[in-house]
Design a protein around this motif. Structure first.
Motif, PDB file in Angstrom:
ATOM      1  N   ILE A 178       0.837  -1.198   0.000  1.00 18.29           N
ATOM      2  CA  ILE A 178       0.000   0.000   0.000  1.00 18.29           C
ATOM      3  C   ILE A 178       0.874   1.252   0.000  1.00 18.29           C
ATOM      4  CG2 ILE A 178      -1.708   1.330   1.309  1.00 18.29           C
ATOM      5  CD1 ILE A 178      -2.753  -1.291   2.424  1.00 18.29           C
ATOM      6  N   THR A 179       0.547   2.176  -0.889  1.00 22.09           N
ATOM      7  CA  THR A 179       1.150   3.506  -0.847  1.00 22.09           C
ATOM      8  C   THR A 179       0.049   4.495  -0.475  1.00 22.09           C
ATOM      9  OG1 THR A 179       0.783   3.776  -3.237  1.00 22.09           O
ATOM     10  CG2 THR A 179       2.956   2.976  -2.532  1.00 22.09           C
ATOM     11  N   SER A 180       0.436   5.589   0.144  1.00 20.97           N
ATOM     12  CA  SER A 180      -0.586   6.531   0.594  1.00 20.97           C
ATOM     13  C   SER A 180      -0.105   7.964   0.470  1.00 20.97           C
ATOM     14  CB  SER A 180      -0.983   6.246   2.046  1.00 20.97           C
ATOM     15  OG  SER A 180       0.127   6.406   2.909  1.00 20.97           O
ATOM     16  N   SER A 181      -1.068   8.878   0.462  1.00 22.16           N
ATOM     17  CA  SER A 181      -0.787  10.307   0.480  1.00 22.16           C
ATOM     18  C   SER A 181      -1.846  10.976   1.335  1.00 22.16           C
ATOM     19  CB  SER A 181      -0.798  10.886  -0.940  1.00 22.16           C
ATOM     20  OG  SER A 181      -2.083  10.753  -1.521  1.00 22.16           O
ATOM     21  N   GLY A 182      -1.541  12.205   1.778  1.00 22.92           N
ATOM     22  CA  GLY A 182      -2.438  12.861   2.705  1.00 22.92           C
ATOM     23  C   GLY A 182      -2.232  12.311   4.108  1.00 22.92           C
ATOM     24  N   ASN A 183      -3.070  12.754   5.023  1.00 25.00           N
ATOM     25  CA  ASN A 183      -2.929  12.296   6.410  1.00 25.00           C
ATOM     26  C   ASN A 183      -4.206  12.577   7.182  1.00 25.00           C
ATOM     27  OD1 ASN A 183      -2.673  15.036   7.953  1.00 25.00           O
ATOM     28  ND2 ASN A 183      -1.265  15.215   6.209  1.00 25.00           N
ATOM     29  N   ILE A 184      -4.291  11.977   8.352  1.00 22.06           N
ATOM     30  CA  ILE A 184      -5.395  12.237   9.264  1.00 22.06           C
ATOM     31  C   ILE A 184      -4.856  13.079  10.415  1.00 22.06           C
ATOM     32  CG2 ILE A 184      -7.082  11.214  10.848  1.00 22.06           C
ATOM     33  CD1 ILE A 184      -7.172   8.781   9.014  1.00 22.06           C
ATOM     34  N   ARG A 185      -5.389  14.259  10.577  1.00 27.15           N
ATOM     35  CA  ARG A 185      -4.918  15.150  11.626  1.00 27.15           C
ATOM     36  C   ARG A 185      -5.225  14.580  13.013  1.00 27.15           C
ATOM     37  NH1 ARG A 185      -7.831  18.561   8.500  1.00 27.15           N
ATOM     38  NH2 ARG A 185      -9.379  18.694  10.174  1.00 27.15           N
ATOM     39  N   PRO A 186      -4.362  14.859  13.973  1.00 26.13           N
ATOM     40  CA  PRO A 186      -4.644  14.442  15.355  1.00 26.13           C
ATOM     41  C   PRO A 186      -5.993  14.999  15.800  1.00 26.13           C
ATOM     42  CG  PRO A 186      -2.382  15.217  15.173  1.00 26.13           C
ATOM     43  CD  PRO A 186      -3.050  15.545  13.857  1.00 26.13           C
ATOM     44  N   ASN A 187      -6.753  14.164  16.480  1.00 28.71           N
ATOM     45  CA  ASN A 187      -8.062  14.546  17.042  1.00 28.71           C
ATOM     46  C   ASN A 187      -9.162  14.714  15.987  1.00 28.71           C
ATOM     47  OD1 ASN A 187      -6.937  14.670  19.675  1.00 28.71           O
ATOM     48  ND2 ASN A 187      -6.200  16.755  19.252  1.00 28.71           N
ATOM     49  N   ASP A 188      -8.871  14.384  14.718  1.00 33.11           N
ATOM     50  CA  ASP A 188      -9.936  14.384  13.709  1.00 33.11           C
ATOM     51  C   ASP A 188     -10.608  13.016  13.766  1.00 33.11           C
ATOM     52  OD1 ASP A 188     -11.647  14.572  11.603  1.00 33.11           O
ATOM     53  OD2 ASP A 188     -10.120  14.939  10.065  1.00 33.11           O
ATOM     54  N   ASP A 189     -11.798  12.983  14.351  1.00 31.64           N
ATOM     55  CA  ASP A 189     -12.475  11.689  14.518  1.00 31.64           C
ATOM     56  C   ASP A 189     -13.433  11.369  13.376  1.00 31.64           C
ATOM     57  OD1 ASP A 189     -14.410  13.536  15.077  1.00 31.64           O
ATOM     58  OD2 ASP A 189     -14.861  12.808  17.112  1.00 31.64           O
ATOM     59  N   ARG A 190     -13.495  12.250  12.335  1.00 35.16           N
ATOM     60  CA  ARG A 190     -14.376  11.976  11.202  1.00 35.16           C
ATOM     61  C   ARG A 190     -13.640  12.259   9.885  1.00 35.16           C
ATOM     62  NH1 ARG A 190     -20.337  12.604  11.197  1.00 35.16           N
ATOM     63  NH2 ARG A 190     -20.108  10.383  10.903  1.00 35.16           N
ATOM     64  N   PRO A 191     -12.565  11.555   9.626  1.00 36.21           N
ATOM     65  CA  PRO A 191     -11.791  11.780   8.400  1.00 36.21           C
ATOM     66  C   PRO A 191     -12.376  11.036   7.210  1.00 36.21           C
ATOM     67  CG  PRO A 191     -10.756  10.055   9.673  1.00 36.21           C
ATOM     68  CD  PRO A 191     -11.935  10.533  10.484  1.00 36.21           C
ATOM     69  N   PHE A 192     -12.012  11.500   6.024  1.00 36.97           N
ATOM     70  CA  PHE A 192     -12.300  10.768   4.794  1.00 36.97           C
ATOM     71  C   PHE A 192     -11.087   9.906   4.456  1.00 36.97           C
ATOM     72  CE2 PHE A 192     -15.213  14.409   4.167  1.00 36.97           C
ATOM     73  CZ  PHE A 192     -16.375  13.715   3.861  1.00 36.97           C
ATOM     74  N   ILE A 193     -11.346   8.657   4.137  1.00 32.79           N
ATOM     75  CA  ILE A 193     -10.290   7.732   3.730  1.00 32.79           C
ATOM     76  C   ILE A 193     -10.696   7.110   2.397  1.00 32.79           C
ATOM     77  CG2 ILE A 193      -8.975   5.661   4.310  1.00 32.79           C
ATOM     78  CD1 ILE A 193      -9.654   6.215   7.267  1.00 32.79           C
ATOM     79  N   VAL A 194      -9.871   7.288   1.372  1.00 29.34           N
ATOM     80  CA  VAL A 194     -10.154   6.731   0.044  1.00 29.34           C
ATOM     81  C   VAL A 194      -9.202   5.571  -0.217  1.00 29.34           C
ATOM     82  CG1 VAL A 194     -10.316   7.213  -2.423  1.00 29.34           C
ATOM     83  CG2 VAL A 194     -10.860   9.019  -0.762  1.00 29.34           C
ATOM     84  N   VAL A 195      -9.753   4.458  -0.662  1.00 25.55           N
ATOM     85  CA  VAL A 195      -8.941   3.296  -1.006  1.00 25.55           C
ATOM     86  C   VAL A 195      -9.122   2.990  -2.492  1.00 25.55           C
ATOM     87  CG1 VAL A 195      -8.458   0.858  -0.571  1.00 25.55           C
ATOM     88  CG2 VAL A 195      -9.163   2.342   1.324  1.00 25.55           C
ATOM     89  N   GLY A 196      -8.058   3.178  -3.266  1.00 24.06           N
ATOM     90  CA  GLY A 196      -8.065   2.863  -4.688  1.00 24.06           C
ATOM     91  C   GLY A 196      -7.145   1.691  -4.978  1.00 24.06           C
ATOM     92  N   PHE A 197      -7.086   1.302  -6.240  1.00 22.03           N
ATOM     93  CA  PHE A 197      -6.334   0.109  -6.616  1.00 22.03           C
ATOM     94  C   PHE A 197      -5.442   0.371  -7.824  1.00 22.03           C
ATOM     95  CE2 PHE A 197     -10.607  -0.919  -5.085  1.00 22.03           C
ATOM     96  CZ  PHE A 197     -10.274  -1.537  -3.877  1.00 22.03           C
ATOM     97  N   GLU A 198      -4.237  -0.204  -7.783  1.00 20.52           N
ATOM     98  CA  GLU A 198      -3.347  -0.106  -8.934  1.00 20.52           C
ATOM     99  C   GLU A 198      -4.015  -0.720 -10.157  1.00 20.52           C
ATOM    100  OE1 GLU A 198       1.184  -1.414 -10.245  1.00 20.52           O
ATOM    101  OE2 GLU A 198       0.129  -2.531  -8.681  1.00 20.52           O
ATOM    102  N   ASN A 199      -4.605  -1.892  -9.979  1.00 16.71           N
ATOM    103  CA  ASN A 199      -5.399  -2.526 -11.028  1.00 16.71           C
ATOM    104  C   ASN A 199      -6.846  -2.094 -10.828  1.00 16.71           C
ATOM    105  OD1 ASN A 199      -6.925  -4.117 -12.706  1.00 16.71           O
ATOM    106  ND2 ASN A 199      -6.071  -6.070 -12.041  1.00 16.71           N
TER     107      ASN A 199
END
Length: 248
Positions: free
Chosen positions: A45-66
């Motif tokens: 897995i590679t990733s970019s962006g981050n979840i800020r400390p104390n952010d309890d409602r983040p957006f997380i996107v999961v994509g695929f190489e294929n």
């Protein structure tokens, strides 16, 4: 933490929802973090962006190489998504989340829930999908694809306390330019009568085409109300669905 976990459709990358997240944050004066993950064919897995400390409602996107289309690939993507999901829950230790999928992303979610999601300590609060083709390109729900039959067969694995909203884009109530309304509607055979709540919503007018729907103002309002807000602000604005003579 109660994250919003999002899966894009075929040919789309983990950047697919950048504008949507920016719009939500700007339009509603919110400050959700955005973490983007890409699962490669070797499971890394590679990733970019981050979840800020104390952010309890983040957006997380999961994509695929294929990120190609087809039932065989959807099954592979569900397995890759399971790798990412396990890493997320181990790192952030959340016990509930909200799910969103665009197009085939909704199929990946469904296959994942039926074949991989077996953790009774985690609750799926709400799931929203847009333009998800449960019967691929088939307009007639009597002609069920192998994928639809498989999803119906294992529907008892889906958590029964799930609340699910399926959005279909329509041009003259037939399709969204790519996915037939009947194919989106076929999701009822997988979910209705098994889960707590299942609603089909149709979008018409400007930006009701398949690729444009996530920029549609009505969609953004529904997304914020029923995923970000967990459905606390009233009822979904639905439109009646006109069925043809070959549809049940």
């Amino acid at each position: 933490m109660s994250p919003f976990i999002m899966i894009p459709g075929s040919s789309a990358t983990a950047n697919r929802f950048d504008d949507l997240v920016k719009t939500i944050n700007h339009q509603y004066g919110e400050h959700h973090s955005l973490l983007k993950m890409t699962v490669h064919t070797d499971g890394k897995i590679t990733s970019s962006g981050n979840i800020r400390p104390n952010d309890d409602r983040p957006f997380i996107v999961v994509g695929f190489e294929n990120n190609k289309d087809g039932y065989a690939n959807i099954k592979k993507q569900a397995a890759w998504f399971d790798i990412a999901f396990n890493k997320l829950k181990a790192k952030y230790r959340f016990n509930n989340f909200n799910a969103f999928g665009h197009s085939n992303g909704g199929l990946v979610w469904t296959y994942f829930l039926e074949n991989y999601f077996d953790d009774s300590t985690i609750i799926v609060n709400q799931m929203l999908t847009v333009g998800t083709p449960y019967n691929f390109e088939e307009k007639n729900t009597s002609n069920r694809t192998q994928m639809l039959n498989d999803l119906i067969k294992k529907r008892d694995k889906i958590p029964t306390d799930l609340t699910y909203y399926s959005i279909a884009g329509t041009q003259l109530y037939t399709d969204d330019g790519i996915v037939p309304l009947g194919s989106v509607d076929a999701g009822k055979y997988v979910y209705e009568g098994h889960i707590k709540h299942c609603t089909l919503i149709t979008l018409t007018g400007s930006k009701a085409q398949h690729s444009d729907m996530i920029a549609n103002n009505q969609f953004i309002n529904i997304f914020h109300q029923y995923i970000v807000g967990n459905g606390i602000n009233g009822s979904v604005p639905t439109k009646p669905i006109k069925k043809g003579p070959d549809e049940e």
